[in-house]
Design a protein around this motif. Structure first.
Motif, PDB file in Angstrom:
ATOM      1  N   PRO A  58      30.922  46.951  39.803  1.00  0.00           N
ATOM      2  CA  PRO A  58      31.098  46.434  38.445  1.00  0.00           C
ATOM      3  C   PRO A  58      31.755  45.056  38.449  1.00  0.00           C
ATOM      4  CG  PRO A  58      32.205  48.563  38.734  1.00  0.00           C
ATOM      5  CD  PRO A  58      31.690  48.154  40.071  1.00  0.00           C
ATOM      6  N   VAL A  59      31.282  44.173  37.576  1.00  0.00           N
ATOM      7  CA  VAL A  59      31.929  42.868  37.370  1.00  0.00           C
ATOM      8  C   VAL A  59      32.818  43.070  36.151  1.00  0.00           C
ATOM      9  CG1 VAL A  59      31.550  40.456  36.759  1.00  0.00           C
ATOM     10  CG2 VAL A  59      29.922  41.626  38.259  1.00  0.00           C
ATOM     11  N   LEU A  60      34.128  43.143  36.374  1.00  0.00           N
ATOM     12  CA  LEU A  60      35.006  43.571  35.280  1.00  0.00           C
ATOM     13  C   LEU A  60      35.340  42.430  34.324  1.00  0.00           C
ATOM     14  CD1 LEU A  60      37.337  45.971  37.268  1.00  0.00           C
ATOM     15  CD2 LEU A  60      35.340  46.529  35.853  1.00  0.00           C
ATOM     16  N   ARG A  82      34.626  42.783  44.575  1.00  0.00           N
ATOM     17  CA  ARG A  82      35.113  43.056  43.217  1.00  0.00           C
ATOM     18  C   ARG A  82      35.613  41.764  42.578  1.00  0.00           C
ATOM     19  NH1 ARG A  82      39.383  46.535  43.042  1.00  0.00           N
ATOM     20  NH2 ARG A  82      38.835  47.095  40.924  1.00  0.00           N
ATOM     21  N   LEU A  83      35.034  41.467  41.407  1.00  0.00           N
ATOM     22  CA  LEU A  83      35.351  40.229  40.701  1.00  0.00           C
ATOM     23  C   LEU A  83      35.743  40.549  39.262  1.00  0.00           C
ATOM     24  CD1 LEU A  83      32.211  38.184  41.875  1.00  0.00           C
ATOM     25  CD2 LEU A  83      34.517  38.115  42.863  1.00  0.00           C
ATOM     26  N   GLY A  84      36.606  39.723  38.679  1.00  0.00           N
ATOM     27  CA  GLY A  84      37.021  39.921  37.289  1.00  0.00           C
ATOM     28  C   GLY A  84      36.884  38.637  36.491  1.00  0.00           C
ATOM     29  N   VAL A  85      36.335  38.733  35.274  1.00  0.00           N
ATOM     30  CA  VAL A  85      36.203  37.577  34.381  1.00  0.00           C
ATOM     31  C   VAL A  85      37.382  37.623  33.413  1.00  0.00           C
ATOM     32  CG1 VAL A  85      34.756  36.503  32.599  1.00  0.00           C
ATOM     33  CG2 VAL A  85      33.689  37.589  34.596  1.00  0.00           C
ATOM     34  N   ALA A 122      39.230  36.888  42.141  1.00  0.00           N
ATOM     35  CA  ALA A 122      38.891  37.899  43.146  1.00  0.00           C
ATOM     36  C   ALA A 122      39.765  39.120  42.869  1.00  0.00           C
ATOM     37  CB  ALA A 122      39.180  37.358  44.537  1.00  0.00           C
ATOM     38  N   LEU A 123      39.178  40.300  42.902  1.00  0.00           N
ATOM     39  CA  LEU A 123      39.965  41.534  42.730  1.00  0.00           C
ATOM     40  C   LEU A 123      40.117  42.259  44.069  1.00  0.00           C
ATOM     41  CD1 LEU A 123      38.622  42.745  39.252  1.00  0.00           C
ATOM     42  CD2 LEU A 123      40.749  41.536  39.764  1.00  0.00           C
ATOM     43  N   ASP A 167      40.231  31.909  53.583  1.00  0.00           N
ATOM     44  CA  ASP A 167      40.638  33.262  53.187  1.00  0.00           C
ATOM     45  C   ASP A 167      41.174  33.192  51.756  1.00  0.00           C
ATOM     46  OD1 ASP A 167      39.970  34.193  55.673  1.00  0.00           O
ATOM     47  OD2 ASP A 167      42.028  34.118  56.456  1.00  0.00           O
ATOM     48  N   ILE A 168      40.779  34.150  50.932  1.00  0.00           N
ATOM     49  CA  ILE A 168      41.186  34.153  49.515  1.00  0.00           C
ATOM     50  C   ILE A 168      41.962  35.438  49.242  1.00  0.00           C
ATOM     51  CG2 ILE A 168      40.312  34.200  47.117  1.00  0.00           C
ATOM     52  CD1 ILE A 168      37.846  32.620  48.112  1.00  0.00           C
ATOM     53  N   GLU A 169      43.101  35.291  48.591  1.00  0.00           N
ATOM     54  CA  GLU A 169      43.931  36.462  48.273  1.00  0.00           C
ATOM     55  C   GLU A 169      43.410  37.167  47.017  1.00  0.00           C
ATOM     56  OE1 GLU A 169      46.314  37.694  50.183  1.00  0.00           O
ATOM     57  OE2 GLU A 169      45.950  36.040  51.564  1.00  0.00           O
ATOM     58  N   CYS A 170      43.739  38.451  46.903  1.00  0.00           N
ATOM     59  CA  CYS A 170      43.425  39.192  45.681  1.00  0.00           C
ATOM     60  C   CYS A 170      44.122  38.497  44.497  1.00  0.00           C
ATOM     61  CB  CYS A 170      43.946  40.620  45.854  1.00  0.00           C
ATOM     62  SG  CYS A 170      43.459  41.718  44.540  1.00  0.00           S
TER      63      CYS A 170
END
Ligand SMILES: C[S@@+](CC[C@H](N)C(=O)[O-])C[C@H]1O[C@@H](n2cnc3c(N)ncnc32)[C@H](O)[C@@H]1O
Length: 293
Positions: free
Chosen positions: A16-18, A120-123, A135-136, A231-234
């Motif tokens: 899901p793209v939240l 997992r991604l969030g808008v 980024a989630l 590298d990308i953090e949550c």
């Protein structure tokens, strides 16, 4: 930490793209989610038609020495990450994936972008740039994040749409130029304003954590794929450089000092102030003048 619930993709992605709960419904009322490019005005090809030949490797995963899809080398490692650093010159060469006509297995290492969003991604609502994407989960350098998918349109349509905008409008048209040999340039225009995927919510930064690469899967039309360039953090906001890394500030600065009317008397959209906050910020969002000439 933001609170998320609904899936923006309506089940069309693998995960899901939240959407953040505070995003008003009206902000998305005219938008329809499409996970892949669709054919728009002025584009002669259906981006979903299979127009590339397949390989005949009867293996689970293709070998660079034998597979014609890998003639420019292996692109991905076994974790579905770019196998060279994203800034490496290797990626100035075309990237091909195995496609629907290939004889290799579905788990072939050369199939990544075609598998869609797997992270997992969030808008969410930013303070000063409309919506954005975070980024989630942690993303390693080189990880495929998502495509910048939308309507693939022709140059005249891109110009018409760009000229109908004012600085108050958000601009979603991305123009990608690829140099083939000394004198051939192919241009691809993607506009996800009404029909698009999660990529169209990703903001610009002058110091981005994603890089955009044109990747060919089933079609000669490239897909505009976004990969982590470190590298990308949550919970980090995801960004890419709308100019593709080329410094377009000289051209946009000239525009600002001189006029906002083009050679044929048409209004040229003015450049917008960049609010990326990076120490090397150029001050303005890139404006692709190639569309307007
Ligand atoms: C592709 S959209 C990105 C998503 C957009 N923020 C939204 O709410 O749908 C591009 C538009 O977002 C805004 N934007 C993106 N990055 C920005 C930045 N660094 N500074 C200011 N505005 C930005 C601009 O209005 C730009 O035309």
């Amino acid at each position: 930490m933001r609170s998320y619930s609904q899936d923006l993709s309506g089940g069309l992605e693998n995960v899901p793209v939240l959407i953040e709960n505070s995003v008003p419904k009206e902000a998305l009322s005219y938008f329809q989610y499409v996970p892949e490019n669709v054919q728009g005005p002025g584009c002669d090809l259906d981006p979903n038609a299979v127009t590339l030949p397949g390989c005949s490797c009867r293996v689970q995963s293709c070998f660079p020495e034998r597979c014609p899809c890998l003639r420019f080398g292996q692109t991905y490692d076994s974790r579905a990450c770019l196998n060279q650093h994203p800034q490496d010159a290797t990626y100035s060469r075309p990237v091909f994936e195995c496609n629907a006509f290939c004889s290799c297995g579905e788990s072939c290492q050369t199939r990544v972008v075609q598998n869609g969003v797997c992270v997992r991604l969030g808008v969410f609502s930013t303070a000063d740039r409309g919506l954005g994407v975070e980024a989630l989960e942690r993303l390693p350098c080189g990880r495929f994040v998502c495509e910048y998918a939308g309507e693939v349109i022709g140059i005249d349509e891109a110009r018409r749409r760009q000229l109908s905008q004012t600085p108050l409008h958000m601009n979603y048209i991305i123009a990608v130029q690829e140099h083939k040999g000394l004198d051939r340039v192919t241009q691809t225009f993607v506009d996800p304003v009404n029909l698009g995927n999660v990529g169209r919510f990703i903001n610009h930064s002058c110091q981005p954590n994603l890089i955009m690469l044109p990747v060919r899967v089933h079609s000669v039309l490239p897909r505009l794929a976004l990969f982590a360039n470190r590298d990308i953090e949550c919970y980090e906001e995801l960004t890419f450089d709308y100019s593709g890394g080329q410094n377009s500030s000289a051209e946009t600065a000239k525009l600002d000092e001189e006029t906002h009317v083009g050679a044929d008397g048409e209004e040229i959209p003015q450049k917008k102030v960049c609010r990326c906050g990076a120490s090397n910020c150029s001050g303005f969002l890139p404006l692709d003048m190639s569309i307007l000439h």
